[in-house]
Design a protein around this motif. Sequence first.
Motif, PDB file in Angstrom:
ATOM      1  N   LYS A  82      -5.295  -0.698  -0.532  1.00 13.93           N
ATOM      2  CA  LYS A  82      -5.889  -0.299   0.637  1.00 13.93           C
ATOM      3  C   LYS A  82      -7.122  -1.258   1.061  1.00 13.93           C
ATOM      4  O   LYS A  82      -7.222  -1.508   2.165  1.00 13.93           O
ATOM      5  CB  LYS A  82      -6.307   1.227   0.458  1.00 13.93           C
ATOM      6  CG  LYS A  82      -7.012   1.694   1.775  1.00 13.93           C
ATOM      7  CD  LYS A  82      -7.373   3.326   1.699  1.00 13.93           C
ATOM      8  CE  LYS A  82      -7.821   3.757   2.893  1.00 13.93           C
ATOM      9  NZ  LYS A  82      -9.360   3.356   3.079  1.00 13.93           N
ATOM     10  N   ARG A 126       2.379   1.746  -3.330  1.00 16.43           N
ATOM     11  CA  ARG A 126       1.193   2.249  -4.351  1.00 16.43           C
ATOM     12  C   ARG A 126       1.243   3.673  -4.175  1.00 16.43           C
ATOM     13  O   ARG A 126       1.119   4.504  -5.070  1.00 16.43           O
ATOM     14  CB  ARG A 126       0.025   1.484  -4.175  1.00 16.43           C
ATOM     15  CG  ARG A 126       0.200   0.071  -4.603  1.00 16.43           C
ATOM     16  CD  ARG A 126       0.524  -0.226  -6.204  1.00 16.43           C
ATOM     17  NE  ARG A 126       0.882  -1.767  -6.534  1.00 16.43           N
ATOM     18  CZ  ARG A 126      -0.312  -2.548  -6.492  1.00 16.43           C
ATOM     19  NH1 ARG A 126      -1.472  -2.246  -6.334  1.00 16.43           N
ATOM     20  NH2 ARG A 126       0.200  -3.635  -7.050  1.00 16.43           N
ATOM     21  N   VAL A 127       1.156   4.313  -2.724  1.00 16.08           N
ATOM     22  CA  VAL A 127       1.066   5.686  -2.735  1.00 16.08           C
ATOM     23  C   VAL A 127       2.005   6.396  -3.203  1.00 16.08           C
ATOM     24  O   VAL A 127       1.880   7.384  -3.642  1.00 16.08           O
ATOM     25  CB  VAL A 127       0.802   5.862  -1.015  1.00 16.08           C
ATOM     26  CG1 VAL A 127       0.765   7.290  -0.684  1.00 16.08           C
ATOM     27  CG2 VAL A 127      -0.513   5.198  -0.817  1.00 16.08           C
ATOM     28  N   GLU A 151      -3.962   5.418  -9.041  1.00 16.30           N
ATOM     29  CA  GLU A 151      -4.998   5.846  -8.256  1.00 16.30           C
ATOM     30  C   GLU A 151      -5.467   4.618  -8.167  1.00 16.30           C
ATOM     31  O   GLU A 151      -6.239   4.345  -6.840  1.00 16.30           O
ATOM     32  CB  GLU A 151      -5.827   6.899  -8.686  1.00 16.30           C
ATOM     33  CG  GLU A 151      -5.280   8.483  -8.676  1.00 16.30           C
ATOM     34  CD  GLU A 151      -6.142   9.351  -9.329  1.00 16.30           C
ATOM     35  OE1 GLU A 151      -5.811  10.586  -9.184  1.00 16.30           O
ATOM     36  OE2 GLU A 151      -6.955   9.018 -10.152  1.00 16.30           O
ATOM     37  N   VAL A 167      -3.837   2.236  -5.693  1.00 18.48           N
ATOM     38  CA  VAL A 167      -3.847   2.623  -4.177  1.00 18.48           C
ATOM     39  C   VAL A 167      -5.131   2.212  -3.591  1.00 18.48           C
ATOM     40  O   VAL A 167      -5.383   1.530  -2.295  1.00 18.48           O
ATOM     41  CB  VAL A 167      -3.594   4.170  -4.199  1.00 18.48           C
ATOM     42  CG1 VAL A 167      -4.058   4.126  -2.645  1.00 18.48           C
ATOM     43  CG2 VAL A 167      -2.223   4.506  -4.539  1.00 18.48           C
ATOM     44  N   TYR A 171       0.665  -1.195  -0.184  1.00 20.14           N
ATOM     45  CA  TYR A 171       0.054  -0.129  -0.140  1.00 20.14           C
ATOM     46  C   TYR A 171       0.717   1.122   0.186  1.00 20.14           C
ATOM     47  O   TYR A 171       0.719   2.160  -0.781  1.00 20.14           O
ATOM     48  CB  TYR A 171      -0.879  -0.070   1.257  1.00 20.14           C
ATOM     49  CG  TYR A 171      -1.633   1.451   1.500  1.00 20.14           C
ATOM     50  CD1 TYR A 171      -2.771   1.808   0.539  1.00 20.14           C
ATOM     51  CD2 TYR A 171      -1.329   2.128   2.550  1.00 20.14           C
ATOM     52  CE1 TYR A 171      -3.326   2.923   0.994  1.00 20.14           C
ATOM     53  CE2 TYR A 171      -1.928   3.236   2.748  1.00 20.14           C
ATOM     54  CZ  TYR A 171      -2.714   3.796   2.078  1.00 20.14           C
ATOM     55  OH  TYR A 171      -3.569   5.005   2.131  1.00 20.14           O
TER      56      TYR A 171
END
Length: 230
Positions: A215, A155-156, A208, A211, A152
Motif C-alpha cells: 500500500k 496481498r490483500v 498484514e 499489505v 496490493y
Amino acid sequence: MKIQVLSVFIFLFLILHKQSAYAQESIVQDISEVYVDKLVNVARQNYPRVKSFQSRVDVAKANVSIASVSIFDALSLSYIYQPENVTVVDPSNPGTRFFQGLQLGVFINLGTILRTPMNIKRAKAERRVAESERDEYQLTLAAEVKRRYYLYIQRVGQLKTQTRAWQESENGIKDIEYRYKKGEATFETFNTAQVQLTQRRTQKIEAEANVFISKADLEEMLGDKLENIK
C-alpha cells in the motif's frame, strides 16, 4: 489408538483442504479497471517526475520560439545626426559632412541569417525528443502504477486467506483441546494443533505487513492516500 490417529489425520486433512480451497480463490473480482485508470491519472497529476518531464517539454518549446525570433539578431540599426547649421564642406573642420540632418543605416549579419533555420530545426528536434521522453515515461508510469496496484490486491487477498486459515486453526484447536482434556486425543495431537496455530498466526502477521508495504509503495506513486481516491 486408531481413533486418535484418525483424529490427527482428519485435522490435518481439514487444514490442507481449507488451504487448497483458499488457493483456488481469485482476486479478479476485486479489480476494477476503471479504478485502475483513475489511479494512473492521479499519479500523472501528482508524481514529481511527470512534472519534471513536462517542464523539459515546456523549455524545449520555448527554445523553438527563441530560435524563431533570433532572425532579428541579424539586423542592426544605426543613425548619424548632422546639425543643419554646420557647413557641408569645411576643410578646417573635419567634423563636417556632405549631408545634414538625421541619417539612418541598416546592417545585416549574413552569418546569423544562415544559422537561424538550422537553429530552429535543432530546437524543434530537441522538442520532439523531450515530448517522446515524456510520453515514454507516461507509459512506464502507468505500467508501474498498475503493477503496484495488482500486487496490493494480491496481498490483500493473501491476508484474507491467512486470516481464515488462522481462524480455522483456532477453532480446530479448541475442539482438540476439549477432546484432549477428555482423554479422546493424545498430547501429540494437541501439540501438533498448537504448532499449526502458531504457524497460521505468524503467516497472518506477515500477510498484514505485506499489505501495508504494498500500500505504501502504491501511494508513493499516487502522491496521495489510497483512501482519498474514490
